[in-house]
Write an enzyme that holds these catalytic residues in place. Sequence first.
Site, PDB file in Angstrom:
ATOM      1  CB  THR A  13      -1.536  -0.283   1.194  1.00 13.17           C
ATOM      2  OG1 THR A  13      -2.491   0.949   0.666  1.00 13.17           O
ATOM      3  CG2 THR A  13      -0.016   0.087   2.755  1.00 13.17           C
ATOM      4  CG  ASN A  14      -0.446   4.729  -1.298  1.00 16.32           C
ATOM      5  OD1 ASN A  14      -1.527   5.396  -0.653  1.00 16.32           O
ATOM      6  ND2 ASN A  14      -0.785   4.200  -2.617  1.00 16.32           N
ATOM      7  CG  ASP A  15       3.185   6.718   3.502  1.00 17.47           C
ATOM      8  OD1 ASP A  15       3.349   6.039   4.622  1.00 17.47           O
ATOM      9  OD2 ASP A  15       4.503   7.276   3.111  1.00 17.47           O
TER      10      ASP A  15
END
Length: 226
Positions: free
Chosen positions: A33-35
């Site tokens: 996933t990402n921030d």
Amino acid sequence: QNWFAESGRLKGKRVLVTAGGTMERLDPVRFLTNDSSGKMGFAIAEAAMRMGADVTLVAGRTTEQPPAGVRVIHVASAADMLEAVMKDFDEMDIVVKSAAVADYRPVIVHEQKMKKTGERLVLELERTTDILATLGERKTRQFLVGFAAETQQVAHYAMDKLRRKNCDLIVANDVSQEGVGFNGDTNAVEVYGPDGLIVSLPLMSKREMASRLMELIAVRLAAAGG
Ligand code: CTP
Ligand code: CA
């Protein structure tokens, strides 16, 4: 001061917003996933709703609670988000794609938890479908707004994305700047249209930013006869 909030100027308009990060499964207990927090997209959905629009929010991973009065569809992967967005796209007047969609996903999704083996592990990833570009090809009357997260040559890359993805506006943020982009409660952006830079919005809260962006979108949509 939200002087345009509750103005009702998007009454009768259908708005689709995507927000948050996608989640790409690797095995039953792991994912990529990402921030992204989803804060910008949730604030945009709320701003549109306050302006009288009928709002659908397609949300990936987020820290936010859905605003009351907005229809929320929760999704995990880029593929799920594509499916949810395509289902409703034809009925929409405005689509704002603020989600941080994974560019790549694991080629193999393991059914069982992966066991460790050697000292190193190479993961093979494949490209996901570009949702915004897919909408850009399909659009008829929809006013299409994309985002661009950049760390360099913001104007160049933003205009490139606007053209390649057939968007009406691109909201670009320089995520290398302090207080800008993925996490946090503030943002600063440059908004580009087909003729180049329209406006630079300086550092402000994401809620304020969302209202300013929706106001601009409403003005441009009206100017385009929508
Ligand atoms: N986007 C999308 N589907 C993808 C990747 C991106 O719909 N598979 C959308 C994002 O929601 C955003 C816009 O495209 O509105 C730009 O995303 P960004 O990551 O900045 O650009 P990319 O086109 O993915 O290019 P790159 O990451 O290589 O800069
Ligand atoms: Ca990307």
